[in-house]
Motif scaffolding. Structure first.
Motif, PDB file in Angstrom:
ATOM      1  N   ASN A 118       0.825  -1.209   0.000  1.00 27.98           N
ATOM      2  CA  ASN A 118       0.000   0.000   0.000  1.00 27.98           C
ATOM      3  C   ASN A 118       0.855   1.255   0.000  1.00 27.98           C
ATOM      4  O   ASN A 118       0.551   2.219  -0.695  1.00 27.98           O
ATOM      5  CB  ASN A 118      -0.945  -0.004   1.211  1.00 27.98           C
ATOM      6  N   SER A 119       1.944   1.230   0.759  1.00 29.03           N
ATOM      7  CA  SER A 119       2.732   2.474   0.774  1.00 29.03           C
ATOM      8  C   SER A 119       3.451   2.682  -0.553  1.00 29.03           C
ATOM      9  O   SER A 119       3.758   3.810  -0.918  1.00 29.03           O
ATOM     10  CB  SER A 119       3.662   2.568   1.991  1.00 29.03           C
ATOM     11  N   ALA A 120       3.665   1.611  -1.308  1.00 30.82           N
ATOM     12  CA  ALA A 120       4.250   1.786  -2.645  1.00 30.82           C
ATOM     13  C   ALA A 120       3.178   2.121  -3.683  1.00 30.82           C
ATOM     14  O   ALA A 120       3.489   2.405  -4.847  1.00 30.82           O
ATOM     15  CB  ALA A 120       4.989   0.512  -3.049  1.00 30.82           C
ATOM     16  N   GLY A 121       1.898   2.060  -3.276  1.00 30.72           N
ATOM     17  CA  GLY A 121       0.807   2.441  -4.185  1.00 30.72           C
ATOM     18  C   GLY A 121       0.404   1.364  -5.178  1.00 30.72           C
ATOM     19  O   GLY A 121      -0.214   1.668  -6.202  1.00 30.72           O
ATOM     20  N   TYR A 122       0.712   0.101  -4.901  1.00 25.47           N
ATOM     21  CA  TYR A 122       0.315  -0.975  -5.818  1.00 25.47           C
ATOM     22  C   TYR A 122      -1.084  -1.474  -5.489  1.00 25.47           C
ATOM     23  O   TYR A 122      -1.521  -1.415  -4.343  1.00 25.47           O
ATOM     24  CB  TYR A 122       1.296  -2.155  -5.721  1.00 25.47           C
ATOM     25  N   LYS A 123      -1.767  -1.991  -6.501  1.00 30.46           N
ATOM     26  CA  LYS A 123      -3.115  -2.549  -6.317  1.00 30.46           C
ATOM     27  C   LYS A 123      -3.029  -3.976  -5.794  1.00 30.46           C
ATOM     28  O   LYS A 123      -2.073  -4.707  -6.094  1.00 30.46           O
ATOM     29  CB  LYS A 123      -3.856  -2.554  -7.661  1.00 30.46           C
ATOM     30  N   SER A 124      -4.065  -4.354  -5.046  1.00 27.63           N
ATOM     31  CA  SER A 124      -4.040  -5.690  -4.440  1.00 27.63           C
ATOM     32  C   SER A 124      -5.438  -6.268  -4.282  1.00 27.63           C
ATOM     33  O   SER A 124      -6.442  -5.544  -4.277  1.00 27.63           O
ATOM     34  CB  SER A 124      -3.379  -5.616  -3.068  1.00 27.63           C
ATOM     35  N   LEU A 125      -5.451  -7.570  -4.140  1.00 28.38           N
ATOM     36  CA  LEU A 125      -6.701  -8.317  -3.926  1.00 28.38           C
ATOM     37  C   LEU A 125      -6.464  -9.294  -2.789  1.00 28.38           C
ATOM     38  O   LEU A 125      -5.426  -9.952  -2.750  1.00 28.38           O
ATOM     39  CB  LEU A 125      -7.029  -9.106  -5.211  1.00 28.38           C
ATOM     40  N   THR A 126      -7.412  -9.376  -1.864  1.00 28.86           N
ATOM     41  CA  THR A 126      -7.329 -10.399  -0.820  1.00 28.86           C
ATOM     42  C   THR A 126      -8.400 -11.450  -1.044  1.00 28.86           C
ATOM     43  O   THR A 126      -9.568 -11.106  -1.262  1.00 28.86           O
ATOM     44  CB  THR A 126      -7.529  -9.761   0.576  1.00 28.86           C
ATOM     45  N   LEU A 127      -7.989 -12.721  -1.029  1.00 25.49           N
ATOM     46  CA  LEU A 127      -8.956 -13.818  -1.005  1.00 25.49           C
ATOM     47  C   LEU A 127      -9.011 -14.301   0.433  1.00 25.49           C
ATOM     48  O   LEU A 127      -8.023 -14.811   0.958  1.00 25.49           O
ATOM     49  CB  LEU A 127      -8.521 -14.981  -1.904  1.00 25.49           C
ATOM     50  N   THR A 128     -10.142 -14.114   1.073  1.00 28.60           N
ATOM     51  CA  THR A 128     -10.231 -14.461   2.494  1.00 28.60           C
ATOM     52  C   THR A 128     -11.597 -15.023   2.839  1.00 28.60           C
ATOM     53  O   THR A 128     -12.576 -14.795   2.129  1.00 28.60           O
ATOM     54  CB  THR A 128      -9.941 -13.226   3.380  1.00 28.60           C
ATOM     55  N   ASN A 129     -11.624 -15.708   3.960  1.00 29.08           N
ATOM     56  CA  ASN A 129     -12.876 -16.295   4.424  1.00 29.08           C
ATOM     57  C   ASN A 129     -13.618 -15.348   5.363  1.00 29.08           C
ATOM     58  O   ASN A 129     -14.748 -15.616   5.730  1.00 29.08           O
ATOM     59  CB  ASN A 129     -12.556 -17.615   5.144  1.00 29.08           C
TER      60      ASN A 129
END
Ligand code: M6R
Length: 359
Positions: A118-129
């Motif tokens: 996040n601090s580098a500004g990249y996009k992300s996705l979490t797969l979680t229950n």
């Protein structure tokens, strides 16, 4: 509530066919097409490389995900152990996209990576229950596993849910790029076959318990071996056995065994061969023979198509991309019955917590 089950783990193993059906309902249209947020797909499509991050079983689900993404989308994909990535970050590509795998969404090692992402500004996705978990709140996107609460410390249905969801996502992403392999991958039909196959396996408990009693009760150590996808399942299978039955187990690339580790094989050492990939089936079988010649006790988990007379556990045939969803089930049950028959606390193994919230 575990109802009539002696342990949550067994209940959660048994729930897996329904989790597969639930994921189909949640993420596939009536015609079997993935229904995934277009903005998420656009961001993934714009990336030049996917980075999958996880710990323990979630890391192992990531190893399967790498093969799925690379085969269905042609996008280079790396998988990393979160506690390693956090402090020894590899050189990143120009446009990375991050996928966090976490049943609980609370694993501190994985969160540390997400803070950096996040601090580098990249996009992300979490797969979680777990909806609204830390990793879910802090990532750009979340897809839920819909597996229902996983109570046992040993993760089972979260692993298979993560893999099924990675497959759906890989299919969706591959189709955006007109990848033929993705277009031809009938995910709805395959998840249906997976659910039926899982059901047949969990209905074979008596047979699997017998194998556990004959092979794992009195051994100090054991091996799971395989190649490619089967190797990744070997790692997960060995983790299950270590974690709840305290048998020192190793998951090994079957071709690598002869480069040293085969020295550990003694009379009666259990070696489980996972054989679901046509290209490498013969090679894994000859690696099994090598261990047998040194006294190993061989157990096989093979698909029907690749099975040979005398194989221990035979899985129904499905698309080779998805065989981990079936081959892991007997391994989960082998670990379960070994732990149970040793009189251990299956759901709460020593020294462990369900989610590891310290680095
Ligand atoms: O909640 P997470 O998926 O982030 O947890 C990661 C690991 O701690 C977890 O998978 C652990 O390895 C399991 N107890 C293995 O069965």
């Amino acid at each position: 509530d575990k109802g009539t089950y002696p342990f949550y783990m067994l209940k959660e193993v048994d729930e897996q066919p329904n989790v597969m059906r639930k994921l189909s309902q949640e993420y596939l249209s009536e015609t079997g097409e993935p229904v995934i947020d277009q903005k998420l797909l656009d961001d993934m499509q714009a990336a030049d490389r996917l980075y999958i991050i996880g710990a323990g079983t979630s890391y192992h689900a990531g190893l399967v995900g790498k093969r799925l993404f690379e085969s269905l989308t042609q996008k280079p994909t790396e998988v990393h152990i979160s506690s390693e990535f956090a402090y020894e970050q590899p050189i990143l590509s120009k446009k990375p996209f991050f996928i966090f795998l976490s049943q609980s969404g609370e694993t501190a090692d994985s969160r540390e990576v997400l803070v950096n992402v996040n601090s580098a500004g990249y996009k992300s996705l979490t797969l979680t229950n777990v909806q609204n978990s830390t990793l879910s709140r802090e990532a750009t996107y979340t897809l839920l596993l819909h597996a229902g609460p996983e109570i046992a410390v040993a993760s089972t249905k979260a692993y298979t849910a993560q893999i099924a969801l990675e497959a759906i996502l890989a299919k969706a992403l591959g189709e955006c790029d007109n990848q033929i392999v993705a277009q031809n991958f009938d995910i709805r039909q395959q998840l249906g076959l997976v659910a039926t196959g899982m059901q047949a396996l969990v209905d074979e408990k008596g047979m699997i318990e017998k194998v556990a009693k004959e092979s794992f009760m009195n051994t100090p150590n054991a091996f799971y071996i395989g190649r490619g996808l089967d190797w990744t399942v070997s790692l997960e299978s060995a983790l299950k056995l270590k974690e709840i039955s305290y048998v020192q187990a190793e998951g090994f690339a079957s071709g690598e065994l002869k480069h040293g580790t085969i020295a550990l094989i003694e009379e009666g050492t259990p070696v489980v061969g996972i054989i679901t990939q046509e290209r490498t089936a013969g090679l894994t079988r000859s690696n099994l023979q090598e261990t047998m010649a040194r006294g190993a006790k061989i157990i096989t988990i093979s698909t029907e198509k690749l099975s040979k007379p005398g194989d221990t556990i035979v899985l129904p045939d499905i698309d080779e991309h998805l065989t981990p969803l079936l081959s892991v089930v007997p391994a989960q049950l082998l670990a379960y019955y070994t732990s149970l028959n040793k009189g251990l606390d299956v759901d709460r193994p020593r020294n462990l917590a369900k989610s590891v919230t310290v680095e």
